[in-house]
Design a protein around this motif. Structure first.
Motif, PDB file in Angstrom:
ATOM      1  N   VAL A 140     107.353  62.683  62.199  1.00  0.00           N
ATOM      2  CA  VAL A 140     106.138  63.335  61.729  1.00  0.00           C
ATOM      3  C   VAL A 140     105.335  63.773  62.943  1.00  0.00           C
ATOM      4  O   VAL A 140     105.519  63.255  64.043  1.00  0.00           O
ATOM      5  CB  VAL A 140     105.274  62.394  60.853  1.00  0.00           C
ATOM      6  CG1 VAL A 140     105.964  62.053  59.566  1.00  0.00           C
ATOM      7  CG2 VAL A 140     104.880  61.148  61.595  1.00  0.00           C
ATOM      8  N   ILE A 141     104.462  64.731  62.739  1.00  0.00           N
ATOM      9  CA  ILE A 141     103.509  65.108  63.785  1.00  0.00           C
ATOM     10  C   ILE A 141     102.138  64.746  63.255  1.00  0.00           C
ATOM     11  O   ILE A 141     101.731  65.176  62.173  1.00  0.00           O
ATOM     12  CB  ILE A 141     103.598  66.608  64.128  1.00  0.00           C
ATOM     13  CG1 ILE A 141     104.983  66.913  64.699  1.00  0.00           C
ATOM     14  CG2 ILE A 141     102.505  66.986  65.127  1.00  0.00           C
ATOM     15  CD1 ILE A 141     105.214  68.364  65.024  1.00  0.00           C
ATOM     16  N   PHE A 191      95.888  53.568  65.249  1.00  0.00           N
ATOM     17  CA  PHE A 191      95.240  54.871  65.353  1.00  0.00           C
ATOM     18  C   PHE A 191      95.228  55.569  64.001  1.00  0.00           C
ATOM     19  O   PHE A 191      96.216  55.560  63.276  1.00  0.00           O
ATOM     20  CB  PHE A 191      95.955  55.761  66.368  1.00  0.00           C
ATOM     21  CG  PHE A 191      95.826  55.281  67.781  1.00  0.00           C
ATOM     22  CD1 PHE A 191      94.609  55.310  68.433  1.00  0.00           C
ATOM     23  CD2 PHE A 191      96.929  54.805  68.459  1.00  0.00           C
ATOM     24  CE1 PHE A 191      94.493  54.871  69.730  1.00  0.00           C
ATOM     25  CE2 PHE A 191      96.822  54.363  69.753  1.00  0.00           C
ATOM     26  CZ  PHE A 191      95.601  54.392  70.399  1.00  0.00           C
ATOM     27  N   TYR A 192      94.095  56.211  63.670  1.00  0.00           N
ATOM     28  CA  TYR A 192      93.974  57.023  62.470  1.00  0.00           C
ATOM     29  C   TYR A 192      94.287  58.461  62.829  1.00  0.00           C
ATOM     30  O   TYR A 192      93.848  58.954  63.860  1.00  0.00           O
ATOM     31  CB  TYR A 192      92.552  56.952  61.894  1.00  0.00           C
ATOM     32  CG  TYR A 192      92.251  55.668  61.191  1.00  0.00           C
ATOM     33  CD1 TYR A 192      92.381  55.571  59.813  1.00  0.00           C
ATOM     34  CD2 TYR A 192      91.826  54.550  61.890  1.00  0.00           C
ATOM     35  CE1 TYR A 192      92.098  54.389  59.148  1.00  0.00           C
ATOM     36  CE2 TYR A 192      91.546  53.367  61.238  1.00  0.00           C
ATOM     37  CZ  TYR A 192      91.681  53.292  59.879  1.00  0.00           C
ATOM     38  OH  TYR A 192      91.414  52.117  59.226  1.00  0.00           O
ATOM     39  N   GLY A 193      95.015  59.149  61.960  1.00  0.00           N
ATOM     40  CA  GLY A 193      95.333  60.543  62.205  1.00  0.00           C
ATOM     41  C   GLY A 193      95.678  61.253  60.912  1.00  0.00           C
ATOM     42  O   GLY A 193      95.787  60.636  59.847  1.00  0.00           O
ATOM     43  N   VAL A 194      95.856  62.562  61.019  1.00  0.00           N
ATOM     44  CA  VAL A 194      96.187  63.400  59.870  1.00  0.00           C
ATOM     45  C   VAL A 194      97.588  63.965  60.081  1.00  0.00           C
ATOM     46  O   VAL A 194      97.906  64.454  61.161  1.00  0.00           O
ATOM     47  CB  VAL A 194      95.169  64.552  59.724  1.00  0.00           C
ATOM     48  CG1 VAL A 194      95.539  65.464  58.561  1.00  0.00           C
ATOM     49  CG2 VAL A 194      93.770  64.002  59.551  1.00  0.00           C
ATOM     50  N   LEU A 195      98.411  63.911  59.033  1.00  0.00           N
ATOM     51  CA  LEU A 195      99.768  64.447  59.130  1.00  0.00           C
ATOM     52  C   LEU A 195      99.721  65.970  59.158  1.00  0.00           C
ATOM     53  O   LEU A 195      99.095  66.601  58.298  1.00  0.00           O
ATOM     54  CB  LEU A 195     100.616  63.994  57.945  1.00  0.00           C
ATOM     55  CG  LEU A 195     101.030  62.536  57.925  1.00  0.00           C
ATOM     56  CD1 LEU A 195     101.835  62.240  56.675  1.00  0.00           C
ATOM     57  CD2 LEU A 195     101.844  62.190  59.141  1.00  0.00           C
ATOM     58  N   ARG A 220      98.008  66.443  69.183  1.00  0.00           N
ATOM     59  CA  ARG A 220      99.065  66.333  68.175  1.00  0.00           C
ATOM     60  C   ARG A 220     100.248  65.613  68.807  1.00  0.00           C
ATOM     61  O   ARG A 220     100.775  66.050  69.823  1.00  0.00           O
ATOM     62  CB  ARG A 220      99.486  67.708  67.687  1.00  0.00           C
ATOM     63  CG  ARG A 220      98.377  68.407  66.964  1.00  0.00           C
ATOM     64  CD  ARG A 220      98.781  69.752  66.492  1.00  0.00           C
ATOM     65  NE  ARG A 220      97.694  70.326  65.718  1.00  0.00           N
ATOM     66  CZ  ARG A 220      97.779  71.454  65.072  1.00  0.00           C
ATOM     67  NH1 ARG A 220      98.895  72.151  65.097  1.00  0.00           N
ATOM     68  NH2 ARG A 220      96.747  71.907  64.394  1.00  0.00           N
ATOM     69  N   ILE A 221     100.661  64.520  68.180  1.00  0.00           N
ATOM     70  CA  ILE A 221     101.706  63.681  68.753  1.00  0.00           C
ATOM     71  C   ILE A 221     102.840  63.516  67.747  1.00  0.00           C
ATOM     72  O   ILE A 221     102.605  63.099  66.615  1.00  0.00           O
ATOM     73  CB  ILE A 221     101.143  62.300  69.139  1.00  0.00           C
ATOM     74  CG1 ILE A 221     100.040  62.471  70.171  1.00  0.00           C
ATOM     75  CG2 ILE A 221     102.252  61.394  69.658  1.00  0.00           C
ATOM     76  CD1 ILE A 221      99.328  61.203  70.520  1.00  0.00           C
ATOM     77  N   PRO A 222     104.075  63.855  68.163  1.00  0.00           N
ATOM     78  CA  PRO A 222     105.215  63.561  67.283  1.00  0.00           C
ATOM     79  C   PRO A 222     105.569  62.080  67.365  1.00  0.00           C
ATOM     80  O   PRO A 222     105.492  61.470  68.433  1.00  0.00           O
ATOM     81  CB  PRO A 222     106.337  64.427  67.852  1.00  0.00           C
ATOM     82  CG  PRO A 222     105.948  64.699  69.255  1.00  0.00           C
ATOM     83  CD  PRO A 222     104.457  64.606  69.341  1.00  0.00           C
ATOM     84  N   MET A 223     105.914  61.505  66.224  1.00  0.00           N
ATOM     85  CA  MET A 223     106.296  60.089  66.201  1.00  0.00           C
ATOM     86  C   MET A 223     107.252  59.837  65.049  1.00  0.00           C
ATOM     87  O   MET A 223     107.403  60.672  64.159  1.00  0.00           O
ATOM     88  CB  MET A 223     105.068  59.191  66.100  1.00  0.00           C
ATOM     89  CG  MET A 223     104.219  59.397  64.882  1.00  0.00           C
ATOM     90  SD  MET A 223     102.772  58.326  64.779  1.00  0.00           S
ATOM     91  CE  MET A 223     102.024  58.507  66.340  1.00  0.00           C
TER      92      MET A 223
END
Length: 100
Positions: free
Chosen positions: A74-75, A62-66, A85-88
């Motif tokens: 990180v979220i 998955f592509y995402g922005v910090l 918004r997913i914390p991982m």
């Protein structure tokens, strides 16, 4: 006389066997361990240089922005709706694309 001749041959054979095992161990180090350590150092440096706003690719693709960064977590914001918004864990990040 026969016993001393076979003893010297056995000693030379033992030396050859130790030499072959030594070469095998050195080859395994350069083929397996060294690349793994280099990759681990690269990954550690990449995770240490994370900044808010970086585009990341997770291990699941998955592509995402910090959005936020802590010591271990990180979220990441996924999609264009800005509500996902997913914390991982930081270790779930595989690649980073720096913002220009």
């Amino acid at each position: 006389m026969l016993l001393t001749g076979t003893g010297a041959g056995a000693g030379a054979g033992m030396l050859q066997m130790i030499l072959v095992w030594g070469i095998f161990i050195v080859a395994m180090y350069f083929l397996l361990l060294r690349p793994q350590k280099k990759e681990q150092k690269r990954l550690s440096a990449m995770l240490a240089s994370l900044e808010v706003g970086d585009v990341v690719v997770t291990t699941s693709g998955f592509y995402g922005v910090l959005i936020d960064i802590t010591d271990e977590d990180v979220i990441v914001e996924f999609g264009s709706n800005r509500n996902c918004r997913i914390p991982m864990k930081k270790s779930a990040i595989q690649e980073v694309e720096k913002q220009s």
